[in-house]
Design a protein around this motif. Structure first.
Motif, PDB file in Angstrom:
ATOM      1  N   VAL B 205       0.845  -1.197   0.000  1.00  0.00           N
ATOM      2  CA  VAL B 205       0.000   0.000   0.000  1.00  0.00           C
ATOM      3  C   VAL B 205       0.884   1.252   0.000  1.00  0.00           C
ATOM      4  O   VAL B 205       0.677   2.181  -0.786  1.00  0.00           O
ATOM      5  N   ILE B 396      -5.777   3.054  -6.784  1.00  0.00           N
ATOM      6  CA  ILE B 396      -6.867   2.788  -5.830  1.00  0.00           C
ATOM      7  C   ILE B 396      -7.267   1.311  -5.866  1.00  0.00           C
ATOM      8  O   ILE B 396      -7.357   0.647  -4.835  1.00  0.00           O
ATOM      9  N   SER B 399      -4.490  -0.895  -4.315  1.00  0.00           N
ATOM     10  CA  SER B 399      -4.359  -0.919  -2.863  1.00  0.00           C
ATOM     11  C   SER B 399      -5.558  -1.608  -2.218  1.00  0.00           C
ATOM     12  O   SER B 399      -5.420  -2.252  -1.183  1.00  0.00           O
ATOM     13  N   TYR B 400      -6.731  -1.490  -2.841  1.00  0.00           N
ATOM     14  CA  TYR B 400      -7.904  -2.180  -2.298  1.00  0.00           C
ATOM     15  C   TYR B 400      -7.727  -3.691  -2.390  1.00  0.00           C
ATOM     16  O   TYR B 400      -8.064  -4.445  -1.476  1.00  0.00           O
ATOM     17  N   VAL B 406     -11.046  -1.077   2.453  1.00  0.00           N
ATOM     18  CA  VAL B 406     -11.162   0.329   2.062  1.00  0.00           C
ATOM     19  C   VAL B 406     -10.159   1.171   2.849  1.00  0.00           C
ATOM     20  O   VAL B 406      -9.639   2.165   2.350  1.00  0.00           O
ATOM     21  N   ASP B 408      -7.186   0.512   3.440  1.00  0.00           N
ATOM     22  CA  ASP B 408      -5.925   0.533   2.697  1.00  0.00           C
ATOM     23  C   ASP B 408      -5.922   1.636   1.645  1.00  0.00           C
ATOM     24  O   ASP B 408      -4.877   2.208   1.342  1.00  0.00           O
ATOM     25  N   ILE B 409      -7.085   1.938   1.067  1.00  0.00           N
ATOM     26  CA  ILE B 409      -7.138   3.005   0.064  1.00  0.00           C
ATOM     27  C   ILE B 409      -6.797   4.340   0.724  1.00  0.00           C
ATOM     28  O   ILE B 409      -6.023   5.128   0.187  1.00  0.00           O
ATOM     29  N   TYR B 410      -7.344   4.570   1.940  1.00  0.00           N
ATOM     30  CA  TYR B 410      -7.042   5.825   2.629  1.00  0.00           C
ATOM     31  C   TYR B 410      -5.548   5.928   2.923  1.00  0.00           C
ATOM     32  O   TYR B 410      -4.945   6.985   2.767  1.00  0.00           O
TER      33      TYR B 410
END
Lengths: 352, 500
Positions: B205, B396, B399-400, B406, B408-410
């Motif tokens: 990530v 995006i 990383s998801y 989710v 991980d996306i942040y």
């Protein structure tokens, strides 16, 4: 117009194709997270998500992936598997707990959640989940390197008592099977080892073959080939009876009958669960599917070859099994002094 | 050579060859997309090939493995986003090459060198498996600590300019690597009471954010026109290959050994090889970091040689050499075969079948790697208005997909923004990824080594000097530290004068 021209560019197409593929693989666009209001008896009307709480290639993952295609045949829909490892299974438990209890998210997990409270981890245990089927029970075997001075279980216990805290015993982390085995030895025989933490079966095997540690407890399935090939000596199996794939290895009970009581519930298990509140129809259908997968001769053979005992428990029986296991193991950890808080505080009754 | 007849099985079976080819093809693309990992692809294949026979299933998985390790370099060269951690080092010189309009040459070199590296790995697997695996067993937790310290010295190689800035990002990486559950006691660490952080921050990530998203943000800031790519000659000449053969072999050797150690894999091997190239190549084609082909040769040969390395403990001991072989062992167990000493004794032909599958994969790697380079080079020419959104969406999804989370996306976005500021103020980002990779290795192995020394620091330190492997690694560390100091030159010139 310039834009249109660029779109015709093949490499843009290539990248877009890559995008779409990755979207498809990750399963975005799968609508299973939306609340469903399907008529009774229609389950499953769409694909199901299967979350494995442990890493790819581990026992839970292997068992889950072995059963998934068989269960799909009964369900008539696909189970889309994903691994959500980490945090001793907590991350997956939390994720599944956050989904709608509609029967479209399954979790494949092992015995650890029953111990979260006594290990000081977030309090999300199997109380919030409904067991569909408990699949197999595994047990561990105490092994030493082939050049070890210990010839049998009694040698090991004798030396451990003479040199408390000096013998290196490899564990896979607090609460893992080798740790529990060490706790049982300490509890019954008073043998005190120096616990050295490793990652799991394969890193323990490396450490034992490389003579970094003097003793460990491995799952029977992982240890068998090294025992048969002479790389390791097996001292005793940590179960009430001998194991069928290594019948020459005695059970610890044969050395000391006091082990019998605690070993009736020990060992590690795995199973498939859904969140509490899932409709009865879905649970019934899932039970039917996974029991049929479990009873498949191919799966039974796989379990036998890997030294696992098939459980095949569902409903109340499964819940009772987990409760009994939890009570014995939680109190064992408490009595060895690794948990400061009494399991009673978490509503875990003392085993009778 | 018992069981050598197994070697011929895949060669005589057209169906198996087709499966391997399909695996390599898919692997290259899976490897090239950041976030889609070879480990993930192989575990999906276990379910997918469940009802197949063992050989076709294994053929596809080996194909995906070989293709996937190579594929990571594609996106590293073209977009400066490594498709996999093992391709981080490839981006250092691969992307500057693409910026000069030589993406085709970079991809040609990476293909050829990956093929040579894979071949070297296979050769070691065949010839020296027992020796390498007994060596791998002798590497104790203390030696892993020392190896990781040696890895930390790479910070210097991975940065241009301020050493202090590089050390700051490396330290941030190490701290980020500590977040999550304590690997030994299971207690929450640095999670600020937030359960979502219990699993820690995945370094993939971070890698996607700090390389991918930040690159997209940088492109918004700078008005760089796409570079016209020169694709007339993508196949590197024999002179280039032969001239760099000694470097290729040295780096492949690093790859095999690091790959064979159960605690380390292709990512560290590639970084060490890059470091080695930077130290040992006196006159690179261009300065390192500005498009030196030696900077592509080193990591690409090392990370592919690590494949053969990872198979060594798997076949001889039944212990995975890296994450992919761990899944492969699981896949074989599902089919009723458990790799290890018993399999080598009872079905030795199986070993040779795997060697043959690897060899065929390598042939297809060359074929698929060399075709389509011209088309791929065009990706660098796509206008920013189109490529930037695509990079962001890919980051995006990537990383998801690591753990379908989710959160991980942040994290990816947060590290992307951090990476943007790093790049703006000339803080090198690679040391951060290095720190993240090494952090858990140092953490667990140091505590393991301390437990093995009965928690006695004196016993831990004296142990270092009584063990051959530890002493050798310490010597390496001392020499590489000394060679950076000014005294080194004095000693060297002194020696040279003496023997003149």
């Amino acid at each position: 117009m310039k834009f249109i021209k660029v779109i015709k560019n093949k490499s843009v197409l290539l990248l877009s194709a890559a995008l779409i593929t990755s979207l498809l693989i990750t399963g975005c666009g799968n609508k299973t997270n939306e609340p469903t209001s399907e008529p009774e008896g229609n389950y499953p009307s769409q694909n199901i998500n299967g979350v494995v709480a442990w890493g790819a290639g581990g026992t839970t993952d292997n068992v889950a992936r072995r059963l998934q295609p068989l269960a799909e045949q009964v369900l008539g829909k696909s189970i889309i598997m994903s691994n959500k490892a980490g945090g001793a299974g907590i991350l997956a438990m939390q994720y599944v707990n956050d989904q709608n209890p509609d029967g479209y998210t399954l979790i494949f997990n092992a015995e650890t959640p029953a111990l979260y409270p006594v290990l000081g981890l977030p309090d999300l245990t199997y109380d919030e989940f409904e067991p569909i089927v408990l699949f197999t029970k595994g047990s561990s075997v105490i092994v030493v390197p082939n050049n070890s001075p210990y010839e049998n279980f009694d040698d090991l216990i004798k030396d451990a008592k003479e040199n408390p805290g000096r013998i290196h015993l490899g564990i896979s982390g607090v609460g893992g099977q080798p740790y529990m085995a060490a706790a049982i030895l300490k509890n019954i025989d008073g043998a005190d080892f120096n616990l050295v933490p490793y990652d799991g079966d394969s890193s323990l095997i490396t450490a034992l073959l490389g003579n970094q540690i003097q003793v460990t407890a491995l799952s029977v399935g992982a240890a068998t080939q090294f025992i048969k090939n002479g790389n390791m000596k097996a001292l005793a199996v940590m179960s009430a009876e001998r194991n069928e794939i290594i019948p020459e290895v005695p059970s610890v009970v044969e050395s000391n009958p006091e082990y019998k009581e605690i070993l009736t519930a020990s060992g590690f298990f795995n199973g498939v669960f859904v969140k509490k509140g899932t409709p009865e129809t879905a649970i019934r259908k899932l039970k039917e599917a996974f029991m049929s997968a479990f009873n498949d001769p191919g799966f039974q053979e796989y379990a036998a070859e890997n030294g696992m005992k098939p459980l095949g428990l569902t409903g109340e029986e499964a819940k009772l099994y987990i409760k009994k296991w939890q009570s014995q193991m939680a109190w064992l950890i408490y009595e060895t002094g690794d948990s400061k808080v009494s399991p009673e505080k978490f509503g875990i009754p003392k085993p009778d | 050579m018992i069981g050598i007849e197994g070697f011929l099985i895949p060669f005589l079976n057209l169906e198996l060859i087709m499966y391997i080819a399909a695996g390599v093809f898919v692997g290259i693309y899976v490897g090239a997309i950041p976030g889609l990992s070879v480990t993930m692809a192989v575990s999906i294949l276990i379910s997918f090939t469940f009802s197949w026979d063992i050989l076709p299933a294994l053929a596809v998985m080996i194909g995906v493995f070989v293709g996937g390790v190579y594929g990571g370099s594609r996106s590293a060269i073209l977009l400066n986003i490594p498709g996999a951690p093992a391709a981080v080092a490839t981006a250092f010189d691969g992307f500057p090459l693409a910026k000069r309009g030589e993406a085709g040459i970079a991809m040609g070199i990476s293909t050829t060198e990956s093929v040579i590296g894979t071949f070297f790995g296979i050769a070691v697997l065949v010839v020296a498996s027992p020796i390498v695996s007994s060596l791998a067993l002798k590497v104790s937790p203390r030696d892993y600590v020392l190896l990781a310290i040696m890895g930390l010295l790479l910070v210097g190689s991975l940065s241009k300019g301020s050493m202090l800035k590089a050390m700051i990002t490396a330290a941030l990486g190490i701290i980020a690597g500590l977040v999550g559950m304590d690997p030994i006691t299971g207690q929450p660490r640095l999670n600020f009471g937030f359960d979502g952080l219990l699993g820690g921050i995945s370094f993939i990530v971070v890698m996607i954010g700090i390389f991918g998203l930040s690159e997209a943000l940088m492109q918004l800031r700078h008005n760089v026109q796409p570079v016209k790519q020169n694709v007339d000659k993508v196949r590197p000449g024999w002179d280039v290959i032969l001239k760099n053969l000694p470097l290729t072999i040295r780096c492949s050797l690093i790859g095999v050994v690091i790959g064979a150690l159960p605690g380390t894999g292709g990512d560290i091997a590639a970084l060490m090889a890059y470091d080695h190239a930077k130290r040992s190549v006196k006159n690179p084609s261009r300065p390192f970091g500005e498009g030196a082909i030696e900077g592509v040769i080193a990591p690409e040969s090392a990370n592919n040689a690590a494949i053969g390395g990872a198979f060594i403990p798997m076949m001889t001991l039944g212990i995975p050499g890296d994450a992919v072989t761990a899944v492969l062992i699981g896949g074989m167990v599902v089919h009723g075969l458990r790799p290890g000493p018993m399999l080598m004794k009872q079905q030795p032909e199986f070993f040779w079948t795997i060697v043959a599958c690897l060899l065929i994969s390598n042939i297809f790697l060359y074929i698929f790697g060399m075709t389509g380079i011209k088309l791929f080079s065009k990706i660098v020419e796509i206008p920013k208005a189109i490529i930037t959104p695509i990079i962001i969406v890919l980051s995006i999804i990537g990383s998801y997909s690591i753990s379908n989370s989710v959160t991980d996306i942040y994290w990816m976005i947060a590290f992307g923004i951090l990476g943007y500021f790093f790049k703006t103020y000339d803080y090198p980002v690679a040391p951060m990824v290095l720190g993240l990779i090494l952090s858990p290795i140092i953490d667990t192995n140091y505590r393991r080594a301390m437990a093995l020394s009965h928690n006695n620091l004196g016993e831990f330190i004296t142990g270092m000097f009584t063990n051959t492997i530890s002493v050798v690694i310490i010597l390496f560390i001392v020499v590489s530290l000394l060679s950076q100091s000014k005294y080194w030159e004095k000693i060297r010139s002194g020696f040279e004068n003496k023997f003149k």
